[in-house]
Scaffold this motif. Structure first.
Motif, PDB file in Angstrom:
ATOM      1  N   SER A 202      14.948   9.089 -33.152  1.00 11.02           N
ATOM      2  CA  SER A 202      14.350  10.352 -32.711  1.00 11.02           C
ATOM      3  C   SER A 202      13.789  11.099 -33.904  1.00 11.02           C
ATOM      4  O   SER A 202      14.519  11.483 -34.812  1.00 11.02           O
ATOM      5  CB  SER A 202      15.383  11.208 -31.980  1.00 11.02           C
ATOM      6  N   GLN A 203      12.475  11.283 -33.877  1.00 16.06           N
ATOM      7  CA  GLN A 203      11.802  11.966 -34.990  1.00 16.06           C
ATOM      8  C   GLN A 203      11.866  13.483 -34.805  1.00 16.06           C
ATOM      9  O   GLN A 203      12.111  14.215 -35.746  1.00 16.06           O
ATOM     10  CB  GLN A 203      10.337  11.506 -35.018  1.00 16.06           C
TER      11      GLN A 203
ATOM     12  N   GLY B 149      13.553  14.989 -31.908  1.00 15.43           N
ATOM     13  CA  GLY B 149      14.685  15.431 -31.081  1.00 15.43           C
ATOM     14  C   GLY B 149      14.593  15.175 -29.582  1.00 15.43           C
ATOM     15  O   GLY B 149      15.583  15.333 -28.871  1.00 15.43           O
TER      16      GLY B 149
ATOM     17  N   PRO C  86      11.041   6.388 -29.190  1.00 14.19           N
ATOM     18  CA  PRO C  86       9.862   7.215 -28.944  1.00 14.19           C
ATOM     19  C   PRO C  86       8.639   6.500 -29.496  1.00 14.19           C
ATOM     20  O   PRO C  86       8.779   5.528 -30.245  1.00 14.19           O
ATOM     21  CB  PRO C  86      10.154   8.484 -29.753  1.00 14.19           C
TER      22      PRO C  86
ATOM     23  N   TYR D 189       5.118   6.422 -31.615  1.00 10.41           N
ATOM     24  CA  TYR D 189       4.250   7.032 -32.616  1.00 10.41           C
ATOM     25  C   TYR D 189       3.183   6.014 -32.908  1.00 10.41           C
ATOM     26  O   TYR D 189       3.481   4.918 -33.367  1.00 10.41           O
ATOM     27  CB  TYR D 189       5.054   7.418 -33.860  1.00 10.41           C
TER      28      TYR D 189
ATOM     29  N   GLY E   8       9.954   5.999 -24.991  1.00  9.53           N
ATOM     30  CA  GLY E   8       9.613   7.400 -24.780  1.00  9.53           C
ATOM     31  C   GLY E   8       8.204   7.647 -25.279  1.00  9.53           C
ATOM     32  O   GLY E   8       7.741   6.971 -26.208  1.00  9.53           O
TER      33      GLY E   8
ATOM     34  N   ASN F 201       4.246  10.069 -24.351  1.00  8.68           N
ATOM     35  CA  ASN F 201       3.485  11.142 -23.733  1.00  8.68           C
ATOM     36  C   ASN F 201       2.270  10.480 -23.075  1.00  8.68           C
ATOM     37  O   ASN F 201       1.493   9.796 -23.765  1.00  8.68           O
ATOM     38  CB  ASN F 201       3.068  12.115 -24.848  1.00  8.68           C
TER      39      ASN F 201
ATOM     40  N   PHE G 138       0.359   4.889 -24.419  1.00  6.27           N
ATOM     41  CA  PHE G 138       1.627   5.407 -23.874  1.00  6.27           C
ATOM     42  C   PHE G 138       2.748   4.402 -24.165  1.00  6.27           C
ATOM     43  O   PHE G 138       2.650   3.226 -23.820  1.00  6.27           O
ATOM     44  CB  PHE G 138       1.478   5.638 -22.364  1.00  6.27           C
ATOM     45  N   CYS G 139       3.767   4.882 -24.820  1.00  2.00           N
ATOM     46  CA  CYS G 139       4.953   4.072 -25.160  1.00  2.00           C
ATOM     47  C   CYS G 139       4.611   2.842 -26.009  1.00  2.00           C
ATOM     48  O   CYS G 139       5.247   1.792 -25.891  1.00  2.00           O
ATOM     49  CB  CYS G 139       5.715   3.684 -23.906  1.00  2.00           C
TER      50      CYS G 139
ATOM     51  N   PHE H 267       8.864  12.361 -23.034  1.00  2.00           N
ATOM     52  CA  PHE H 267       9.655  13.389 -23.738  1.00  2.00           C
ATOM     53  C   PHE H 267      11.163  13.187 -23.580  1.00  2.00           C
ATOM     54  O   PHE H 267      11.676  12.156 -23.958  1.00  2.00           O
ATOM     55  CB  PHE H 267       9.199  14.789 -23.310  1.00  2.00           C
TER      56      PHE H 267
HETATM   57  C1  LIG Z   1       2.059  12.183 -34.429  1.00  2.05           C
HETATM   58  C2  LIG Z   1       2.466  11.792 -33.028  1.00  2.05           C
HETATM   59  C3  LIG Z   1       2.019  10.598 -32.514  1.00  2.05           C
HETATM   60  C4  LIG Z   1       2.395  10.212 -31.215  1.00  2.05           C
HETATM   61  N1  LIG Z   1       1.921   9.039 -30.718  1.00  2.05           N
HETATM   62  C5  LIG Z   1       2.242   8.688 -29.442  1.00  2.05           C
HETATM   63  C6  LIG Z   1       1.733   7.475 -28.886  1.00  2.05           C
HETATM   64  O1  LIG Z   1       0.989   6.736 -29.510  1.00  2.05           O
HETATM   65  N2  LIG Z   1       2.097   7.147 -27.610  1.00  2.05           N
HETATM   66  C7  LIG Z   1       2.927   7.938 -26.857  1.00  2.05           C
HETATM   67  O2  LIG Z   1       3.226   7.574 -25.714  1.00  2.05           O
HETATM   68  N3  LIG Z   1       3.427   9.098 -27.360  1.00  2.05           N
HETATM   69  C8  LIG Z   1       3.103   9.481 -28.631  1.00  2.05           C
HETATM   70  N4  LIG Z   1       3.620  10.645 -29.141  1.00  2.05           N
HETATM   71  C9  LIG Z   1       4.551  11.453 -28.315  1.00  2.05           C
HETATM   72  C10 LIG Z   1       6.016  11.181 -28.674  1.00  2.05           C
HETATM   73  O3  LIG Z   1       6.363   9.820 -28.544  1.00  2.05           O
HETATM   74  C11 LIG Z   1       6.923  11.999 -27.734  1.00  2.05           C
HETATM   75  O4  LIG Z   1       6.690  13.367 -27.962  1.00  2.05           O
HETATM   76  C12 LIG Z   1       8.381  11.664 -27.898  1.00  2.05           C
HETATM   77  O5  LIG Z   1       9.123  12.310 -26.883  1.00  2.05           O
HETATM   78  C13 LIG Z   1       8.911  12.094 -29.261  1.00  2.05           C
HETATM   79  O6  LIG Z   1      10.269  11.672 -29.361  1.00  2.05           O
HETATM   80  P1  LIG Z   1      11.220  12.200 -30.530  1.00  2.05           P
HETATM   81  O7  LIG Z   1      11.208  13.722 -30.450  1.00  2.05           O
HETATM   82  O8  LIG Z   1      12.569  11.670 -30.186  1.00  2.05           O
HETATM   83  O9  LIG Z   1      10.699  11.696 -31.833  1.00  2.05           O
HETATM   84  C14 LIG Z   1       3.255  11.045 -30.432  1.00  2.05           C
HETATM   85  C15 LIG Z   1       3.708  12.255 -30.969  1.00  2.05           C
HETATM   86  C16 LIG Z   1       3.318  12.628 -32.247  1.00  2.05           C
HETATM   87  C17 LIG Z   1       3.834  13.940 -32.790  1.00  2.05           C
END
Ligand SMILES: Cc1cc2nc3c(=O)[nH]c(=O)nc-3n(C[C@H](O)[C@H](O)[C@H](O)COP(=O)(O)O)c2cc1C
Length: 130
Positions: free
Chosen positions: A8-9, A11, A46, A48, A79, A81, A88-89, A109
């Motif tokens: 979790s980056q 939270g 999650p 990224y 996880g 967005n 996504f994911c 989320f």
């Molecule tokens: C810089 C950044 C890049 C992200 N890239 C993706 C992505 O490529 N695909 C996706 O589904 N969500 C992406 N997200 C959304 C995160 O995966 C989502 O907010 C997740 O719940 C974060 O989990 P964490 O708070 O445990 O780290 C991204 C969020 C950030 C801030």
């Protein structure tokens, strides 16, 4: 009960897994991934976008490649967005492909009650099939 391993980056994923009671949750991070597993677990990751955060995917890969961890990993929960559309994911999907592990579920989320139920069900399935 099977365990939950997660990253979790910011939270959100931590909040999701904390909704599950009766099982151990283990958080991995770039400084804490060399954990030897000896029981089944689900990996909750999650997403990224890989060129933004290769460190997230590398941490999970290093953890899976520690000792026999891959053989205890029963699948992935991703996880993310949905606004990221085809990405996504992406992190969990990439790990699922690379390590030939089942992609069990995708959620946004900190997860809805249905996502929590799905994780509880998958943990119970593992318990019954062991
Ligand atoms: C810089 C950044 C890049 C992200 N890239 C993706 C992505 O490529 N695909 C996706 O589904 N969500 C992406 N997200 C959304 C995160 O995966 C989502 O907010 C997740 O719940 C974060 O989990 P964490 O708070 O445990 O780290 C991204 C969020 C950030 C801030």
């Amino acid at each position: 009960m099977a365990k939950i391993v997660y990253y979790s980056q910011t939270g959100q994923t931590r909040k999701f897994v904390e909704k599950i009671s009766h099982t151990e949750k283990i958080e991995i991070s770039p400084n804490h991934f060399e954990i030897e597993m000896s029981e089944s677990f689900i990996l909750v990751m999650p997403s990224y976008e890989t060129n933004v955060h290769p460190i997230v995917i590398d941490t999970a890969a290093d953890f899976l490649e520690t000792a026999d961890n891959i053989s205890y990993c029963k699948g992935l929960f991703g996880g993310g967005n949905r606004n990221f559309a085809e990405l996504f994911c992406i992190t969990a999907k990439t790990l699922s492909k690379e390590y030939d592990l089942p992609m069990l579920h995708a959620f946004e989320f900190q997860g809805s009650p249905l996502d929590v139920k799905k994780l509880e069900e998958e943990l119970l399935n593992i318990e019954h099939n062991n």
